[in-house]
Write a protein that holds these residues in place. Structure first.
Motif, PDB file in Angstrom:
ATOM      1  N   VAL A 100       3.227 -10.596  -1.146  1.00 32.85           N
ATOM      2  CA  VAL A 100       2.496  -9.034  -0.479  1.00 32.85           C
ATOM      3  C   VAL A 100       2.642  -9.587   1.077  1.00 32.85           C
ATOM      4  O   VAL A 100       1.632  -9.971   0.877  1.00 32.85           O
ATOM      5  CB  VAL A 100       1.833  -7.907  -0.982  1.00 32.85           C
ATOM      6  CG1 VAL A 100       2.322  -6.903   0.748  1.00 32.85           C
ATOM      7  CG2 VAL A 100       2.671  -7.351  -2.024  1.00 32.85           C
ATOM      8  N   ASN A 115       5.259   2.975   1.978  1.00 33.03           N
ATOM      9  CA  ASN A 115       6.587   1.331   1.706  1.00 33.03           C
ATOM     10  C   ASN A 115       5.600   0.477   0.531  1.00 33.03           C
ATOM     11  O   ASN A 115       5.872   0.494  -0.507  1.00 33.03           O
ATOM     12  CB  ASN A 115       7.641   0.979   2.815  1.00 33.03           C
ATOM     13  CG  ASN A 115       8.214   1.507   2.837  1.00 33.03           C
ATOM     14  OD1 ASN A 115       9.302   2.924   2.798  1.00 33.03           O
ATOM     15  ND2 ASN A 115       8.891   1.166   3.661  1.00 33.03           N
ATOM     16  N   CYS A 119       5.504   0.041  -3.038  1.00 35.15           N
ATOM     17  CA  CYS A 119       5.482  -1.202  -3.431  1.00 35.15           C
ATOM     18  C   CYS A 119       4.210  -1.334  -4.698  1.00 35.15           C
ATOM     19  O   CYS A 119       4.281  -1.597  -5.377  1.00 35.15           O
ATOM     20  CB  CYS A 119       5.408  -2.296  -2.132  1.00 35.15           C
ATOM     21  SG  CYS A 119       5.780  -3.692  -3.230  1.00 35.15           S
TER      22      CYS A 119
END
Ligand code: GLU
Length: 257
Positions: A100, A115, A119
Motif C-alpha cells: 500500500v 478507499n 483496501c
C-alpha cells in the motif's frame, strides 16, 4: 483479534554502508509471522525504500540530480527491492503481503481515506499483511509526510488499531542525551506528562524522522486511545517480547488516554 501497527525505520533496516539489512528485515518478518499465528492482525509501515535504492544503484556521481530527483530515483528502485524481500520472507511463513503506497493528500480526502480503509480491511480479513510506505516517487516537498512516523500514526488511527509500535534505533525516550552518563530511559509517559524538555533533536543520516517526530506521533496517537510503544528494532525478539511475553525489555510506553 487484536490489531497492531508496526513501524520500522530506515535506520533499523539499513547497514552502515547504506545497504538494506536483509538479516534484520528477515528477523522482523519472523516476529510478525509469530504475532500473526497468535491471532494478531498486523499492519506494517516500513521505511527503507530510499536507503535501499541508494545502496542498490551505487551511483558515483549523482550531482546532476537534484534532491527530489534522487529521492524519486532511489525510492522507485528501492521500494521494488524492499517489497520483494518482504514478499519472499513472508512466503517462507506461508503468509501473503500486499503493498500500500500512500501520500499525504490521501488523508485529506474522505473518499481516498475510505478507499484506503476498505483496501486494508479487505487485506486483513483475508489474512494478507499490508506493507505501507509513502509513495516517495510522486510525493514531493509540501505534499510529503514529515516522515513515516507521522504516516504510521495516521494509519494506526485510521485502522483503529489497539497498539502502535515504533521500532527505532534506540530503546526509547531518555531523560537527557542517551549517550551521556546518568541518563535514564523513561518507561512510561502518562496522559498529560510533560516530555518536551527530554526530546533530543538529533537525527540519523538515513531516516527523515527522529525522536521529536516519534514523540509527537506517540502523544497524538495515545491521546486518541491507542497504546504506543517506542523500542529498539535491532533488539532480538523485540516485537514478540513486547506483545507476547512478560519479558521486560527496554522501551517507552505512551499510555493511551
Ligand atoms: N518513505 C521513506 C523511505 O521508504 C522513509 C521516510 C522516513 O525516513 O521516515 O525511504
Amino acid at each position: 483479534m487484536k490489531r497492531i501497527t508496526v513501524k520500522v525505520g530506515s535506520a533499523v533496516l539499513t547497514r552502515q554502508g547504506g545497504t538494506l539489512d536483509v538479516t534484520r528485515l528477515s528477523a522482523i518478518v519472523d516476529q510478525i509471522a509469530i504475532l500473526h499465528k497468535n491471532g494478531y492482525e498486523v499492519i506494517l509501515v516500513s521505511s527503507g525504500a530510499v536507503a535501499s535504492g541508494r545502496g542498490e544503484l551505487h551511483l558515483g556521481n549523482t550531482q546532476e540530480l537534484d534532491t527530489v530527483g534522487q529521492r524519486q530515483l532511489f525510492s522507485a528502485v528501492g521500494q521494488a527491492k524492499l517489497i520483494n524481500r518482504y514478499y519472499d520472507f513472508f512466503s517462507e511463513h506461508h503468509l501473503h503481503v500486499g503493498q500500500v503506497l500512500t501520500q499525504k493528500s490521501d488523508f485529506d480526502s474522505p473518499e481516498h481515506l475510505r478507499n484506503m480503509q476498505t483496501c486494508m480491511n479487505v487485506m486483513l480479513e483475508n489474512g494478507v499483511i499490508p506493507v505501507v510506505n509513502e509513495n516517495d516517487t510522486v510525493s514531493v516537498a509540501e505534499l510529503m509526510f514529515t516522515d513515516n512516523d507521522e504516516l504510521s500514526g495516521l494509519i494506526a488511527r485510521m485502522m483503529k488499531v489497539d497498539t502502535l509500535i515504533i521500532l527505532s534505533n534506540i530503546d526509547g525516550l531518555y531523560d537527557g542525551d542517551p549517550k551521556a552518563p546518568g541518563t535514564n530511559l523513561i518507561h512510561k509517559v502518562l496522559p498529560g506528562n510533560q516530555i518536551e524538555q527530554y526530546i533530543q533533536t538529533e537525527k540519523t543520516v538515513v531516516g527523515r524522522g527522529g525522536m521529536q517526530s516519534k514523540c509527537t506521533t506517540a502523544l497524538e496517537v495515545a491521546s486518541s486511545g491507542i497504546d504506543v510503544y517506542i523500542a529498539r528494532g535491532t533488539r532480538e525478539n523485540v516485537l514478540t517480547d513486547l506483545i507476547l511475553s512478560e519479558a521486560r525489555i527496554p522501551h517507552t510506553h505512551f499510555v493511551r488516554r
